[in-house]
Design a protein around this motif. Structure first.
Motif, PDB file in Angstrom:
ATOM      1  N   HIS A 133       0.166 -72.950  -1.315  1.00  0.00           N
ATOM      2  CA  HIS A 133       1.297 -73.832  -1.581  1.00  0.00           C
ATOM      3  C   HIS A 133       1.649 -74.599  -0.301  1.00  0.00           C
ATOM      4  O   HIS A 133       1.708 -74.016   0.780  1.00  0.00           O
ATOM      5  CB  HIS A 133       2.501 -73.029  -2.061  1.00  0.00           C
ATOM      6  CG  HIS A 133       3.434 -73.826  -2.907  1.00  0.00           C
ATOM      7  ND1 HIS A 133       3.250 -74.003  -4.259  1.00  0.00           N
ATOM      8  CD2 HIS A 133       4.539 -74.543  -2.584  1.00  0.00           C
ATOM      9  CE1 HIS A 133       4.213 -74.763  -4.742  1.00  0.00           C
ATOM     10  NE2 HIS A 133       5.010 -75.109  -3.745  1.00  0.00           N
ATOM     11  N   LEU A 134       1.897 -75.871  -0.435  1.00  0.00           N
ATOM     12  CA  LEU A 134       2.189 -76.722   0.712  1.00  0.00           C
ATOM     13  C   LEU A 134       3.581 -77.330   0.568  1.00  0.00           C
ATOM     14  O   LEU A 134       3.959 -77.802  -0.504  1.00  0.00           O
ATOM     15  CB  LEU A 134       1.147 -77.851   0.810  1.00  0.00           C
ATOM     16  CG  LEU A 134       1.374 -78.919   1.889  1.00  0.00           C
ATOM     17  CD1 LEU A 134       1.279 -78.303   3.290  1.00  0.00           C
ATOM     18  CD2 LEU A 134       0.357 -80.052   1.735  1.00  0.00           C
ATOM     19  N   THR A 135       4.343 -77.299   1.663  1.00  0.00           N
ATOM     20  CA  THR A 135       5.648 -77.960   1.706  1.00  0.00           C
ATOM     21  C   THR A 135       5.556 -79.163   2.647  1.00  0.00           C
ATOM     22  O   THR A 135       5.093 -79.022   3.790  1.00  0.00           O
ATOM     23  CB  THR A 135       6.747 -77.004   2.195  1.00  0.00           C
ATOM     24  OG1 THR A 135       6.811 -75.876   1.319  1.00  0.00           O
ATOM     25  CG2 THR A 135       8.100 -77.696   2.221  1.00  0.00           C
ATOM     26  N   VAL A 136       5.979 -80.327   2.156  1.00  0.00           N
ATOM     27  CA  VAL A 136       5.899 -81.570   2.934  1.00  0.00           C
ATOM     28  C   VAL A 136       7.277 -82.218   3.009  1.00  0.00           C
ATOM     29  O   VAL A 136       7.952 -82.381   1.989  1.00  0.00           O
ATOM     30  CB  VAL A 136       4.911 -82.564   2.294  1.00  0.00           C
ATOM     31  CG1 VAL A 136       4.912 -83.887   3.074  1.00  0.00           C
ATOM     32  CG2 VAL A 136       3.512 -81.981   2.235  1.00  0.00           C
ATOM     33  N   ILE A 137       7.676 -82.574   4.216  1.00  0.00           N
ATOM     34  CA  ILE A 137       8.840 -83.434   4.411  1.00  0.00           C
ATOM     35  C   ILE A 137       8.300 -84.830   4.677  1.00  0.00           C
ATOM     36  O   ILE A 137       7.519 -85.021   5.614  1.00  0.00           O
ATOM     37  CB  ILE A 137       9.712 -82.965   5.585  1.00  0.00           C
ATOM     38  CG1 ILE A 137      10.182 -81.538   5.357  1.00  0.00           C
ATOM     39  CG2 ILE A 137      10.908 -83.907   5.769  1.00  0.00           C
ATOM     40  CD1 ILE A 137      10.920 -80.947   6.544  1.00  0.00           C
ATOM     41  N   ALA A 138       8.689 -85.801   3.863  1.00  0.00           N
ATOM     42  CA  ALA A 138       8.099 -87.145   3.935  1.00  0.00           C
ATOM     43  C   ALA A 138       9.159 -88.201   4.210  1.00  0.00           C
ATOM     44  O   ALA A 138      10.264 -88.163   3.667  1.00  0.00           O
ATOM     45  CB  ALA A 138       7.369 -87.468   2.636  1.00  0.00           C
ATOM     46  N   LEU A 168      13.014 -87.528   2.622  1.00  0.00           N
ATOM     47  CA  LEU A 168      14.145 -87.885   3.468  1.00  0.00           C
ATOM     48  C   LEU A 168      14.905 -89.057   2.856  1.00  0.00           C
ATOM     49  O   LEU A 168      14.318 -89.923   2.203  1.00  0.00           O
ATOM     50  CB  LEU A 168      13.660 -88.253   4.876  1.00  0.00           C
ATOM     51  CG  LEU A 168      13.007 -87.130   5.685  1.00  0.00           C
ATOM     52  CD1 LEU A 168      12.546 -87.656   7.033  1.00  0.00           C
ATOM     53  CD2 LEU A 168      13.969 -85.960   5.867  1.00  0.00           C
ATOM     54  N   GLY A 169      16.209 -89.055   3.055  1.00  0.00           N
ATOM     55  CA  GLY A 169      17.040 -90.132   2.511  1.00  0.00           C
ATOM     56  C   GLY A 169      17.537 -91.053   3.604  1.00  0.00           C
ATOM     57  O   GLY A 169      17.448 -90.747   4.792  1.00  0.00           O
ATOM     58  N   GLY A 170      18.055 -92.195   3.187  1.00  0.00           N
ATOM     59  CA  GLY A 170      18.594 -93.123   4.168  1.00  0.00           C
ATOM     60  C   GLY A 170      18.296 -94.563   3.818  1.00  0.00           C
ATOM     61  O   GLY A 170      18.037 -94.895   2.655  1.00  0.00           O
ATOM     62  N   PHE A 171      18.298 -95.393   4.825  1.00  0.00           N
ATOM     63  CA  PHE A 171      18.036 -96.819   4.660  1.00  0.00           C
ATOM     64  C   PHE A 171      16.540 -97.044   4.476  1.00  0.00           C
ATOM     65  O   PHE A 171      15.732 -96.572   5.274  1.00  0.00           O
ATOM     66  CB  PHE A 171      18.539 -97.574   5.897  1.00  0.00           C
ATOM     67  CG  PHE A 171      18.275 -99.045   5.870  1.00  0.00           C
ATOM     68  CD1 PHE A 171      19.097 -99.898   5.155  1.00  0.00           C
ATOM     69  CD2 PHE A 171      17.197 -99.581   6.566  1.00  0.00           C
ATOM     70  CE1 PHE A 171      18.852-101.260   5.123  1.00  0.00           C
ATOM     71  CE2 PHE A 171      16.945-100.936   6.539  1.00  0.00           C
ATOM     72  CZ  PHE A 171      17.780-101.781   5.816  1.00  0.00           C
ATOM     73  N   VAL A 172      16.151 -97.768   3.434  1.00  0.00           N
ATOM     74  CA  VAL A 172      14.730 -98.015   3.162  1.00  0.00           C
ATOM     75  C   VAL A 172      14.303 -99.335   3.788  1.00  0.00           C
ATOM     76  O   VAL A 172      14.858-100.398   3.485  1.00  0.00           O
ATOM     77  CB  VAL A 172      14.453 -98.058   1.641  1.00  0.00           C
ATOM     78  CG1 VAL A 172      12.971 -98.361   1.382  1.00  0.00           C
ATOM     79  CG2 VAL A 172      14.835 -96.731   0.988  1.00  0.00           C
ATOM     80  N   ARG A 173      13.324 -99.252   4.666  1.00  0.00           N
ATOM     81  CA  ARG A 173      12.758-100.459   5.280  1.00  0.00           C
ATOM     82  C   ARG A 173      11.837-101.150   4.278  1.00  0.00           C
ATOM     83  O   ARG A 173      10.912-100.531   3.742  1.00  0.00           O
ATOM     84  CB  ARG A 173      11.957-100.117   6.538  1.00  0.00           C
ATOM     85  CG  ARG A 173      12.788 -99.621   7.710  1.00  0.00           C
ATOM     86  CD  ARG A 173      11.901 -99.408   8.915  1.00  0.00           C
ATOM     87  NE  ARG A 173      11.253-100.644   9.316  1.00  0.00           N
ATOM     88  CZ  ARG A 173      10.042-100.719   9.860  1.00  0.00           C
ATOM     89  NH1 ARG A 173       9.328 -99.628  10.049  1.00  0.00           N
ATOM     90  NH2 ARG A 173       9.540-101.892  10.198  1.00  0.00           N
ATOM     91  N   ASN A 174      12.049-102.446   4.071  1.00  0.00           N
ATOM     92  CA  ASN A 174      11.219-103.186   3.116  1.00  0.00           C
ATOM     93  C   ASN A 174       9.762-103.260   3.556  1.00  0.00           C
ATOM     94  O   ASN A 174       8.845-103.164   2.732  1.00  0.00           O
ATOM     95  CB  ASN A 174      11.765-104.612   2.933  1.00  0.00           C
ATOM     96  CG  ASN A 174      13.093-104.618   2.200  1.00  0.00           C
ATOM     97  OD1 ASN A 174      13.365-103.721   1.425  1.00  0.00           O
ATOM     98  ND2 ASN A 174      13.917-105.619   2.455  1.00  0.00           N
ATOM     99  N   SER A 175       9.528-103.437   4.854  1.00  0.00           N
ATOM    100  CA  SER A 175       8.161-103.661   5.332  1.00  0.00           C
ATOM    101  C   SER A 175       7.295-102.406   5.238  1.00  0.00           C
ATOM    102  O   SER A 175       6.089-102.498   5.031  1.00  0.00           O
ATOM    103  CB  SER A 175       8.174-104.177   6.777  1.00  0.00           C
ATOM    104  OG  SER A 175       8.775-103.228   7.636  1.00  0.00           O
TER     105      SER A 175
END
Length: 257
Positions: A119-124, A144-151
């Motif tokens: 089993h693998l846990t990934v923080i992306a 992860l949450g927050g501001f999404v960069r368009n580029s």
């Protein structure tokens, strides 16, 4: 060495750059048996033709300062090299591992190559990476949450940084926009650089995935010095002098072929 004509000197300079990545005015003057003034004039002419980029007392093949480009455009550059880099990086993931994956097109290549052992846990950070990994039921993903960069279609900012305070992972897989032996690792976006710095603190080992186009270049935001890096995975087109310089700093370097 015999006295060379103007065109012969220019060919020599460009060929030396192709082999070494950079060259100093003093070294060229000594090798070509001409004055430093002559070499500087040669470099000026070649820069005007956009064949090289002049820096302090030296020259490199390309402008070291990188513009931010959309992820879809970046995907088209060095696709085979990124696939090989991603495949090797995936082989470093151990059974029941917990890892961090930063943003960048090489991270997409890594995600496509991951076949978890147990089993693998990934923080992306990148939403595209999450989309790829979500197809596998043996991978738990913390987006992860927050501001999404368009580029880059990835998150940055305080919310993402705050989330990372609660985690510790075995490895961080990180893409960069620039690797400079003197200046360190950089990206084109300051907020992404800040998030990468926090990611480094949350990982026991930092693995950088970078194709050869990233070397000798600088982005606007500095991530870290080279001494924060444990392992760099790259392709066969990186100059041997650069590889030697990295290894002399105690960094494990893998050329994925």
């Amino acid at each position: 060495m015999k006295t060379l004509s103007l065109s012969e000197r220019h060919n020599y300079i460009l060929e030396t750059l192709r082999q070494q990545g950079s060259v100093s005015v003093v070294d060229l003057a000594n090798q070509l048996k001409v004055s430093s003034v002559t070499i500087r004039k040669d470099l000026t002419l070649l820069e005007e033709k956009e064949m090289l980029y002049r820096t302090h007392g030296s020259a490199i093949l390309i402008n070291p300062y990188i513009n931010d480009r959309h992820v879809n455009e970046k995907e088209k550059s060095y696709p085979e090299e990124k696939r090989l880099i991603g495949r090797y990086a995936a082989s470093l993931i151990t059974a029941d591992d917990s890892i961090l994956i930063a943003s960048g097109t090489t991270m997409h290549a890594l995600a496509r190559e991951i076949v978890p052992q147990g089993h693998l846990t990934v923080i992306a950070a990148a939403i595209n990476v999450t989309n790829i990994l979500a197809r596998n039921k043996n991978i738990d993903i913390i987006q992860l949450g927050g501001f999404v960069r368009n580029s880059s279609v990835s998150v940055v900012g305080n919310y993402a940084e705050k989330m990372l305070e609660n985690f510790s992972c075995s490895k961080l897989f990180m893409g960069v926009d620039g690797i400079d032996l003197d200046y360190g690792l950089t990206t084109t976006n300051m907020m992404e650089a800040n998030l990468n710095q926090v990611m480094i603190q949350a990982a026991q080992k930092v693995v950088v995935l970078a194709d050869s186009s990233k070397f000798g270049r600088r982005g606007f935001g500095k991530i870290c010095d080279l001494d924060a890096v444990d392992h760099i995975i790259t392709d066969k087109y990186v100059p041997s002098k650069t590889l030697e310089g990295l290894r002399e700093r105690g960094i494990e370097v893998t050329v994925a072929e």
